[in-house]
Design a protein around this motif. Structure first.
Motif, PDB file in Angstrom:
ATOM      1  N   ARG A  25     -10.040  43.201  44.932  1.00  0.00           N
ATOM      2  CA  ARG A  25     -11.262  43.153  45.732  1.00  0.00           C
ATOM      3  C   ARG A  25     -11.896  44.520  45.953  1.00  0.00           C
ATOM      4  NH1 ARG A  25     -12.598  43.032  51.293  1.00  0.00           N
ATOM      5  NH2 ARG A  25     -10.434  43.386  51.910  1.00  0.00           N
ATOM      6  N   ARG A  26     -11.083  45.554  46.070  1.00  0.00           N
ATOM      7  CA  ARG A  26     -11.591  46.842  46.535  1.00  0.00           C
ATOM      8  C   ARG A  26     -11.463  47.980  45.528  1.00  0.00           C
ATOM      9  NH1 ARG A  26      -9.579  47.632  52.659  1.00  0.00           N
ATOM     10  NH2 ARG A  26     -11.328  49.089  52.596  1.00  0.00           N
ATOM     11  N   ALA A  27     -10.746  47.768  44.430  1.00  0.00           N
ATOM     12  CA  ALA A  27     -10.522  48.854  43.480  1.00  0.00           C
ATOM     13  C   ALA A  27     -10.914  48.501  42.055  1.00  0.00           C
ATOM     14  CB  ALA A  27      -9.053  49.286  43.524  1.00  0.00           C
ATOM     15  N   ALA A  28     -11.711  47.442  41.873  1.00  0.00           N
ATOM     16  CA  ALA A  28     -12.173  47.052  40.530  1.00  0.00           C
ATOM     17  C   ALA A  28     -10.998  46.973  39.556  1.00  0.00           C
ATOM     18  CB  ALA A  28     -13.240  48.030  40.031  1.00  0.00           C
ATOM     19  N   LEU A  29      -9.955  46.288  39.981  1.00  0.00           N
ATOM     20  CA  LEU A  29      -8.717  46.248  39.200  1.00  0.00           C
ATOM     21  C   LEU A  29      -8.933  45.684  37.802  1.00  0.00           C
ATOM     22  CD1 LEU A  29      -5.633  46.538  38.967  1.00  0.00           C
ATOM     23  CD2 LEU A  29      -5.441  44.262  39.989  1.00  0.00           C
ATOM     24  N   ARG A  30      -9.671  44.595  37.698  1.00  0.00           N
ATOM     25  CA  ARG A  30      -9.824  43.962  36.378  1.00  0.00           C
ATOM     26  C   ARG A  30     -10.477  44.911  35.383  1.00  0.00           C
ATOM     27  NH1 ARG A  30      -9.244  38.714  34.766  1.00  0.00           N
ATOM     28  NH2 ARG A  30      -9.283  37.861  36.876  1.00  0.00           N
ATOM     29  N   SER A  31     -11.464  45.658  35.847  1.00  0.00           N
ATOM     30  CA  SER A  31     -12.108  46.630  34.977  1.00  0.00           C
ATOM     31  C   SER A  31     -11.141  47.736  34.572  1.00  0.00           C
ATOM     32  CB  SER A  31     -13.326  47.233  35.680  1.00  0.00           C
ATOM     33  OG  SER A  31     -13.901  48.263  34.907  1.00  0.00           O
ATOM     34  N   ALA A  32     -10.353  48.231  35.524  1.00  0.00           N
ATOM     35  CA  ALA A  32      -9.412  49.307  35.231  1.00  0.00           C
ATOM     36  C   ALA A  32      -8.324  48.858  34.262  1.00  0.00           C
ATOM     37  CB  ALA A  32      -8.786  49.815  36.522  1.00  0.00           C
ATOM     38  N   LEU A  33      -7.950  47.589  34.304  1.00  0.00           N
ATOM     39  CA  LEU A  33      -6.896  47.084  33.427  1.00  0.00           C
ATOM     40  C   LEU A  33      -7.331  47.045  31.965  1.00  0.00           C
ATOM     41  CD1 LEU A  33      -5.470  44.137  35.554  1.00  0.00           C
ATOM     42  CD2 LEU A  33      -4.311  46.274  35.008  1.00  0.00           C
ATOM     43  N   GLY A  34      -8.607  46.939  31.717  1.00  0.00           N
ATOM     44  CA  GLY A  34      -9.090  46.949  30.341  1.00  0.00           C
ATOM     45  C   GLY A  34      -8.566  45.810  29.498  1.00  0.00           C
ATOM     46  N   GLY A  35      -8.371  44.646  30.101  1.00  0.00           N
ATOM     47  CA  GLY A  35      -7.919  43.479  29.341  1.00  0.00           C
ATOM     48  C   GLY A  35      -6.426  43.265  29.322  1.00  0.00           C
ATOM     49  N   HIS A  36      -5.664  44.097  30.006  1.00  0.00           N
ATOM     50  CA  HIS A  36      -4.216  43.915  30.043  1.00  0.00           C
ATOM     51  C   HIS A  36      -3.828  42.819  31.036  1.00  0.00           C
ATOM     52  CE1 HIS A  36      -3.335  47.309  27.470  1.00  0.00           C
ATOM     53  NE2 HIS A  36      -4.160  48.057  28.178  1.00  0.00           N
ATOM     54  N   ARG A  37      -2.714  42.179  30.770  1.00  0.00           N
ATOM     55  CA  ARG A  37      -2.201  41.145  31.663  1.00  0.00           C
ATOM     56  C   ARG A  37      -1.724  41.769  32.963  1.00  0.00           C
ATOM     57  NH1 ARG A  37       2.350  37.774  29.434  1.00  0.00           N
ATOM     58  NH2 ARG A  37       3.062  39.695  28.465  1.00  0.00           N
TER      59      ARG A  37
END
Length: 200
Positions: A25-37
């Protein structure tokens, strides 16, 4: 103890995130993961379980991590969540391929300003034990803000781990103990750790 887990599909390497819903919610995790599980772990009585709790570490490494798909994950956490990851690594040195520790609450006995925290003593004992036995060396990235009280203890941990043979990188940036800083550092530094952890 039941630890809430939310799984995100993607490619390896696999990432396990303490305070996962907050990171999303607060750290844009999905974007930072770059497609990783990823496995997003929700906190359960955070101040108790993330503060070097043997019961929590046991549940994490003996029950939660073995039930997750794929190879050994990289752990991500901030503040007490970072501390809990390092504590779990000491319990099972083969649980994680690498650790991404943001502004960890690595309190030492000299950090008197933290004495009001209920589990200060337990944390300080664990952190002190790392000087004698830092555990199995794995790639670690530590990020911390230049304006936060945890700066000194994060610098000290980086020195302790490096002396113990860890591949450790410390990044200091302007900012405090807050989500805006963690979001910037996550985006900038997590990809490098994933590469280091999975090339070893």
């Amino acid at each position: 103890m039941q630890i809430p887990v939310t799984l995100w599909d993607g490619r390896d390497p696999f990432v396990v995130v303490h305070d996962g819903p907050e990171y999303a919610r607060r750290a844009a995790l999905r974007s930072a993961l770059g497609g990783h599980r990823a496995a997003l772990l929700g906190p359960v009585d955070r101040d108790e379980t993330y503060s070097a709790s043997a019961r929590y570490s046991r549940t994490l490494v003996d029950e939660v991590l073995p039930a997750l798909p794929g190879p050994r994950p990289v752990g991500v956490g901030c503040s007490l969540g970072a501390l809990a990851l390092l504590h779990a690594h000491r319990r099972d040195p083969h649980a994680f391929a690498g650790l991404f520790l943001q502004s960890g609450s690595f309190f030492r006995r000299r950090d008197r300003h933290e004495q009001g925290f209920a589990r200060y003593g337990r944390i300080a004992r664990f952190v002190g034990s790392l000087r004698r036995d830092p555990g199995r060396a794995i790639p670690v990235t530590i990020t911390v803000g230049l304006d936060e009280e945890n700066l000194a203890c994060n610098r000290a941990l980086a020195e302790t781990l490096a002396a113990g043979g860890y591949d450790v990188e410390l990044y200091e940036s302007p900012g405090g103990h807050d989500w805006p800083l963690w979001r910037r550092q996550l985006k900038a530094r997590l990809p490098d750790l994933l590469e280091r952890a999975w090339s070893t």
